[in-house]
Design a protein around this motif. Structure first.
Motif, PDB file in Angstrom:
ATOM      1  N   LEU A   7       0.830  -1.206   0.000  1.00 51.32           N
ATOM      2  CA  LEU A   7       0.000   0.000   0.000  1.00 51.32           C
ATOM      3  C   LEU A   7       0.867   1.261   0.000  1.00 51.32           C
ATOM      4  O   LEU A   7       0.495   2.272  -0.600  1.00 51.32           O
ATOM      5  CB  LEU A   7      -0.932  -0.004   1.212  1.00 51.32           C
ATOM      6  N   GLN A   8       2.013   1.182   0.640  1.00 55.34           N
ATOM      7  CA  GLN A   8       2.927   2.329   0.653  1.00 55.34           C
ATOM      8  C   GLN A   8       3.412   2.640  -0.756  1.00 55.34           C
ATOM      9  O   GLN A   8       3.453   3.812  -1.175  1.00 55.34           O
ATOM     10  CB  GLN A   8       4.124   2.039   1.565  1.00 55.34           C
ATOM     11  N   GLN A   9       3.753   1.617  -1.520  1.00 55.47           N
ATOM     12  CA  GLN A   9       4.186   1.830  -2.899  1.00 55.47           C
ATOM     13  C   GLN A   9       3.059   2.434  -3.741  1.00 55.47           C
ATOM     14  O   GLN A   9       3.286   3.323  -4.562  1.00 55.47           O
ATOM     15  CB  GLN A   9       4.654   0.508  -3.508  1.00 55.47           C
ATOM     16  N   LEU A  10       1.852   1.949  -3.537  1.00 62.22           N
ATOM     17  CA  LEU A  10       0.714   2.496  -4.270  1.00 62.22           C
ATOM     18  C   LEU A  10       0.456   3.945  -3.877  1.00 62.22           C
ATOM     19  O   LEU A  10       0.063   4.768  -4.715  1.00 62.22           O
ATOM     20  CB  LEU A  10      -0.532   1.644  -4.025  1.00 62.22           C
ATOM     21  N   ARG A  11       0.668   4.266  -2.611  1.00 63.52           N
ATOM     22  CA  ARG A  11       0.503   5.644  -2.164  1.00 63.52           C
ATOM     23  C   ARG A  11       1.543   6.550  -2.828  1.00 63.52           C
ATOM     24  O   ARG A  11       1.234   7.666  -3.261  1.00 63.52           O
ATOM     25  CB  ARG A  11       0.625   5.717  -0.638  1.00 63.52           C
ATOM     26  N   PHE A  12       2.788   6.063  -2.927  1.00 61.31           N
ATOM     27  CA  PHE A  12       3.829   6.823  -3.619  1.00 61.31           C
ATOM     28  C   PHE A  12       3.449   7.039  -5.087  1.00 61.31           C
ATOM     29  O   PHE A  12       3.617   8.127  -5.641  1.00 61.31           O
ATOM     30  CB  PHE A  12       5.165   6.084  -3.546  1.00 61.31           C
ATOM     31  N   LEU A  13       2.934   5.990  -5.719  1.00 58.18           N
ATOM     32  CA  LEU A  13       2.529   6.071  -7.119  1.00 58.18           C
ATOM     33  C   LEU A  13       1.462   7.144  -7.319  1.00 58.18           C
ATOM     34  O   LEU A  13       1.572   7.984  -8.219  1.00 58.18           O
ATOM     35  CB  LEU A  13       2.008   4.710  -7.590  1.00 58.18           C
ATOM     36  N   CYS A  14       0.435   7.133  -6.494  1.00 58.90           N
ATOM     37  CA  CYS A  14      -0.666   8.088  -6.649  1.00 58.90           C
ATOM     38  C   CYS A  14      -0.208   9.522  -6.373  1.00 58.90           C
ATOM     39  O   CYS A  14      -0.649  10.461  -7.051  1.00 58.90           O
ATOM     40  CB  CYS A  14      -1.824   7.700  -5.735  1.00 58.90           C
ATOM     41  N   ALA A  15       0.669   9.680  -5.394  1.00 57.01           N
ATOM     42  CA  ALA A  15       1.181  11.023  -5.088  1.00 57.01           C
ATOM     43  C   ALA A  15       1.998  11.573  -6.253  1.00 57.01           C
ATOM     44  O   ALA A  15       1.858  12.738  -6.640  1.00 57.01           O
ATOM     45  CB  ALA A  15       2.031  10.970  -3.821  1.00 57.01           C
ATOM     46  N   LEU A  16       2.853  10.747  -6.849  1.00 59.87           N
ATOM     47  CA  LEU A  16       3.669  11.198  -7.963  1.00 59.87           C
ATOM     48  C   LEU A  16       2.822  11.401  -9.219  1.00 59.87           C
ATOM     49  O   LEU A  16       3.057  12.322 -10.006  1.00 59.87           O
ATOM     50  CB  LEU A  16       4.793  10.195  -8.225  1.00 59.87           C
ATOM     51  N   GLU A  67      -3.344   4.180 -16.177  1.00 60.17           N
ATOM     52  CA  GLU A  67      -4.394   3.223 -15.838  1.00 60.17           C
ATOM     53  C   GLU A  67      -4.114   2.559 -14.492  1.00 60.17           C
ATOM     54  O   GLU A  67      -5.016   2.387 -13.662  1.00 60.17           O
ATOM     55  CB  GLU A  67      -4.491   2.163 -16.942  1.00 60.17           C
ATOM     56  N   ILE A  68      -2.864   2.199 -14.261  1.00 59.09           N
ATOM     57  CA  ILE A  68      -2.501   1.546 -12.999  1.00 59.09           C
ATOM     58  C   ILE A  68      -2.661   2.517 -11.831  1.00 59.09           C
ATOM     59  O   ILE A  68      -3.115   2.134 -10.746  1.00 59.09           O
ATOM     60  CB  ILE A  68      -1.067   0.994 -13.082  1.00 59.09           C
ATOM     61  N   ALA A  69      -2.318   3.790 -12.037  1.00 57.28           N
ATOM     62  CA  ALA A  69      -2.475   4.780 -10.965  1.00 57.28           C
ATOM     63  C   ALA A  69      -3.944   4.949 -10.597  1.00 57.28           C
ATOM     64  O   ALA A  69      -4.287   5.097  -9.412  1.00 57.28           O
ATOM     65  CB  ALA A  69      -1.879   6.118 -11.401  1.00 57.28           C
ATOM     66  N   MET A  70      -4.839   4.935 -11.583  1.00 62.47           N
ATOM     67  CA  MET A  70      -6.271   5.039 -11.300  1.00 62.47           C
ATOM     68  C   MET A  70      -6.747   3.851 -10.475  1.00 62.47           C
ATOM     69  O   MET A  70      -7.506   4.020  -9.507  1.00 62.47           O
ATOM     70  CB  MET A  70      -7.055   5.124 -12.606  1.00 62.47           C
ATOM     71  N   ARG A  71      -6.299   2.666 -10.840  1.00 59.42           N
ATOM     72  CA  ARG A  71      -6.699   1.483 -10.080  1.00 59.42           C
ATOM     73  C   ARG A  71      -6.075   1.478  -8.685  1.00 59.42           C
ATOM     74  O   ARG A  71      -6.704   1.041  -7.711  1.00 59.42           O
ATOM     75  CB  ARG A  71      -6.311   0.219 -10.846  1.00 59.42           C
ATOM     76  N   ALA A  72      -4.851   1.978  -8.598  1.00 57.58           N
ATOM     77  CA  ALA A  72      -4.186   2.054  -7.291  1.00 57.58           C
ATOM     78  C   ALA A  72      -4.945   2.985  -6.353  1.00 57.58           C
ATOM     79  O   ALA A  72      -5.078   2.714  -5.160  1.00 57.58           O
ATOM     80  CB  ALA A  72      -2.749   2.541  -7.475  1.00 57.58           C
ATOM     81  N   GLN A  73      -5.459   4.102  -6.905  1.00 56.24           N
ATOM     82  CA  GLN A  73      -6.227   5.033  -6.086  1.00 56.24           C
ATOM     83  C   GLN A  73      -7.476   4.359  -5.522  1.00 56.24           C
ATOM     84  O   GLN A  73      -7.822   4.549  -4.348  1.00 56.24           O
ATOM     85  CB  GLN A  73      -6.617   6.259  -6.910  1.00 56.24           C
TER      86      GLN A  73
END
Length: 306
Positions: A7-16, A67-73
């Protein structure tokens, strides 16, 4: 066995993805830039793809990265709601709650609402964000806010709602204005006046135009303000009349005794304050309790004024 991203990696992805800047993204996540950069690299290695295009001047999502960032959110929102569900089972309306409110409601409701909730819900930590409805709805969908206090008519989209109260739309004018001698103002009267309105983007603007139904509103509008306070000052200077929500009258007219209000006739139009939250949220029962407390607070405030 598939090794899943954290989840931390996904949070980094969405923030960037949102900021397209490593420094600002790291700051929003309260980590160092090297920590965030390392987390993004680990995520890309785990997925076996490049999520971003990097250069000295910019950071940009790849099409697949978008697309991956949208799903990560969506995954992050679901994870937060999982934690919220567990907390609400232990003690409803405790812990942090991210609360959005529009500018034409917040200043007139929060001064009485915050102490009321503080007394009724001592373990609730309310974080308030004030913004226009479009911004709040976007942040709600992205999981950055939990619940909103907004006004309709307005297209709120796929959210759950609870009606809080009706807020009449009234006419404000200088005490010296000829219409001040009337007990009410008709729409025909409005058509002949210089109408001052809040700027485009505020839902109150559309509420006001729907309320007055002026045949040619563009011709009648001579000024657009960023706040109700500015509108009242212009009315006090006898530059025109305006439409205001009843909920704002006591606060905005306290320092302007030369401004008076009259109801619109014959049907006395209103906007409706609504509590809204994601339809997928597992905290609907909690937000219903919150809505009941807000209703009680506003009803008590009206009785006190009366």
């Amino acid at each position: 066995m598939t090794i899943l991203p954290s989840l931390q990696q996904l949070r980094f992805l969405c923030a960037l993805a949102e900021r397209c800047h490593f420094g600002r993204a790291a700051e929003s996540c309260a980590v160092t830039q090297s920590t965030l950069s390392g987390g993004i690299k680990e995520l890309e290695a785990r997925l076996g793809i490049a999520l971003f295009e990097r250069s000295h001047r910019q950071v940009m999502l790849t099409p697949l990265g978008k697309e991956i960032a949208m799903r990560a959110q969506r995954l992050l929102v679901n994870a937060e709601e999982l934690v919220g569900l567990a907390r609400s089972a232990q003690e409803p309306l405790s812990g942090p709650l991210r609360f959005g409110v529009i500018p034409t409601v917040g200043p007139y409701v929060l001064p009485s609402l915050l102490p009321h909730l503080g007394t009724a819900l001592p373990k609730l930590r309310l974080y308030v964000r004030e913004a226009q409805t479009t911004v709040l709805l976007d942040k709600l969908a992205q999981g950055e806010l939990d619940v909103l206090l907004v006004a309709i008519p307005y297209e709120l989209g796929d959210v759950e709602t609870m009606e809080i109260t009706r807020d009449p739309i009234v006419v404000a004018m200088s005490r010296n204005h000829p219409l001040s001698r009337h007990s009410a103002v008709s729409r025909d009267d409005l058509c002949r006046e210089r109408l001052l309105l809040i700027e485009d983007g505020h839902c109150l603007r559309s509420h006001s135009l729907q309320a007055c139904r002026v045949p040619d509103p563009i011709r009648n509008e001579i000024f657009q303000a960023t706040s109700l306070r500015t509108l009242v000052q212009m009315v006090a200077a006898e530059l025109g009349i305006t439409l205001m929500p009843q909920i704002s009258i006591d606060s905005e007219l306290a320092s302007n005794p030369d401004v008076v209000v009259r109801p619109l006739s014959p049907d006395k139009p209103f906007r409706t304050l609504m509590l809204a939250w994601r339809s997928t949220s597992a905290r609907g029962a909690e937000f219903g309790m919150l809505g009941t407390l807000i209703r009680e607070c506003l009803a008590g405030t009206r009785r006190a004024v009366a």
